[in-house]
Enzyme design. Structure first.
Site, PDB file in Angstrom:
ATOM      1  N   ARG A  46       0.853  -1.203   0.000  1.00 37.94           N
ATOM      2  CA  ARG A  46       0.000   0.000   0.000  1.00 37.94           C
ATOM      3  C   ARG A  46       0.885   1.248   0.000  1.00 37.94           C
ATOM      4  NH1 ARG A  46      -1.309   1.935   4.589  1.00 37.94           N
ATOM      5  NH2 ARG A  46      -1.875  -0.027   5.583  1.00 37.94           N
ATOM      6  N   TYR A  98     -16.760  15.910 -16.181  1.00 40.44           N
ATOM      7  CA  TYR A  98     -17.327  14.567 -16.026  1.00 40.44           C
ATOM      8  C   TYR A  98     -18.388  14.587 -14.898  1.00 40.44           C
ATOM      9  CZ  TYR A  98     -17.544   9.684 -14.547  1.00 40.44           C
ATOM     10  OH  TYR A  98     -17.985   8.443 -14.170  1.00 40.44           O
ATOM     11  N   ASP A 170      -7.177  18.385 -15.557  1.00 37.98           N
ATOM     12  CA  ASP A 170      -7.517  17.000 -15.874  1.00 37.98           C
ATOM     13  C   ASP A 170      -7.140  16.783 -17.345  1.00 37.98           C
ATOM     14  OD1 ASP A 170      -8.736  14.632 -16.631  1.00 37.98           O
ATOM     15  OD2 ASP A 170     -10.466  14.924 -15.310  1.00 37.98           O
ATOM     16  N   LYS A 195      -8.671   5.697 -19.422  1.00 37.71           N
ATOM     17  CA  LYS A 195      -8.981   6.171 -20.767  1.00 37.71           C
ATOM     18  C   LYS A 195      -7.766   5.989 -21.694  1.00 37.71           C
ATOM     19  CE  LYS A 195     -12.918   7.135 -18.893  1.00 37.71           C
ATOM     20  NZ  LYS A 195     -12.716   7.265 -17.492  1.00 37.71           N
TER      21      LYS A 195
END
Ligand code: P1T
Length: 383
Positions: A46, A98, A170, A195
């Site tokens: 992690r 978005y 973004d 994407k």
């Protein structure tokens, strides 16, 4: 090295132990230490993992940053941005974004006392009015989702700078192949790696990249402390996708241009949104800050909602699906899909109409794509 070389090699140096040109995926959750506190660079996955580290190095290199953090999704990266703020802080976000971003900011972040305002950051006057002395974080997608507006990165990040706010771009729709926000003044680049970076609709991921070392401590602290990290296999998938980013993006751009120009020739399609058109309101900014106009095209089918239904019944090569940026072409109905969580009145105000369709143009034969669209738009016209 030039971009296409870096896409292939960034984060993919051969394995130092074996020379494997495809480095192993490190699935181990924990790493043996020579003694308590005497680790060999990794302790627990992690906190850090060799495969994730390779991806983070690659993304930092491709975006021109000093450091990067990878996340389990684009939205997980967005929550990491939220944690840069405290109650009482103020965030300004480009209004065309978005639907999931708007949902997180209004439903998850605002209840913690962060003031969230949406503004048309592509419009210099509206941006000036929104980005004020009490602004702490400015977030903009460009091109925007789904209306494909272009935000002038240099202008907006300069405004943010002037009021002491952190600026975030973004870069999901453009990818580092077409646009380098850090070079244009952004503090942080945000990605949905799901994407174009991944590129094959087979991995969900996200990332932040920055070029100011002072951000590293908090972002990596939060990444470890909150734990929204991607699996090593996910990191490998994104690294694999990156290798072909350049050739894919070039083909996406070429096909999207052909689709946009073809749609514009049809008398029954009134509104075609693509930043490559010279009469697109932000075309000059796009021409300046991008190295291509991207693979996304939005347009309005005839007969509104009914037309959209008829379109989706007939479209075949384009899959009716959420998401974007992969090799296969996708068609999305924002009103019912990606932006369904945006209240109907806000959608209307923004221009996300019931007949609006967003295309993620893939890398297939352009003739098949155009024939498919023509068939489906003809059906919309009869609806
Ligand atoms: O889906 P996820 O990886 O969590 O990324 C969220 C996200 C962030 N930023 C932009 C610009 C996005 O488009 C997305 C996700 N978008 C879709 C799923 C979509 O179809 O638009």
């Amino acid at each position: 090295m030039r971009k296409p070389t870096r896409y292939v090699h960034a984060g993919s140096e051969p394995d130092p132990e074996t020379g494997a040109v495809v480095p192993p995926i490190h699935l181990s959750t924990t790493f043996a230490q020579d003694g308590p506190g005497e680790d060999r660079g990794f302790e627990y996955s992690r906190t850090d993992n060799p495969t994730r580290s390779r991806l983070e190095d690659a993304l930092a290199e491709l975006e021109g940053g000093v450091d990067a953090a990878a996340y389990a999704s684009g939205m997980a990266a967005c929550t990491a941005l939220g944690h840069l703020l405290e109650a009482g802080d103020r965030l300004v976000c480009e209004e065309d974004c978005y639907g999931g971003t708007r949902r997180y900011l209004t439903k998850n972040l605002a209840p913690f006392g962060v003031e969230v305002e949406f503004a048309d950051l592509a419009d210099p006057k509206a941006a000036r009015q929104a980005i004020t002395d009490d602004t702490d974080l400015v977030v903009a997608e460009t091109p925007t989702n789904p209306l494909l507006k272009i935000v002038d990165i240099e202008r907006v990040t300069e405004q943010a700078d002037r009021v002491g706010a952190v600026s975030v771009i973004d870069n999901t729709f453009a990818s580092p192949h077409l646009q380098s926000p850090l070079e244009l003044g952004a503090d942080i680049v945000w990605h949905s790696a799901t994407k174009y970076l991944g590129g094959h609709s087979d991995v969900v991921g996200g990332a932040l990249v920055w070029d100011d070392e002072s951000l590293s401590e908090q972002i990596h602290f939060d990444q470890n402390s909150m734990g929204p990290v991607p699996s090593p296999f996910d990191c490998y998938q994104v690294l694999r996708g990156l290798k072909t980013l350049g050739v894919r993006m070039d083909r996406h751009c070429e096909n999207a241009r052909a689709v946009a120009e073809h749609l514009r020739e049809r008398d029954d399609v009134d509104r075609v949104l693509w930043p490559g058109f010279e009469d697109h309101p932000n075309h000059d900014v796009a021409a300046d800050q991008m190295d291509g106009y991207g693979g996304m095209v939005s347009f309005e089918v005839p007969n509104g909602f009914d037309g959209a239904q008829a379109f989706f019944e007939l479209v075949e090569v384009f899959h009716c699906a959420e998401s974007l940026g992969a090799v296969e072409s996708l068609a999305n109905h924002p009103a019912e899909m990606t932006h369904a969580s945006v209240p109907a009145d806000v959608r209307r105000e923004l221009g996300i109409t019931d007949g609006l369709i967003r295309l993620s143009v893939g890398i297939e034969s352009i003739d098949d794509l155009l024939e498919d669209l023509d068939r489906a738009i003809d059906a919309a016209g009869r609806a």
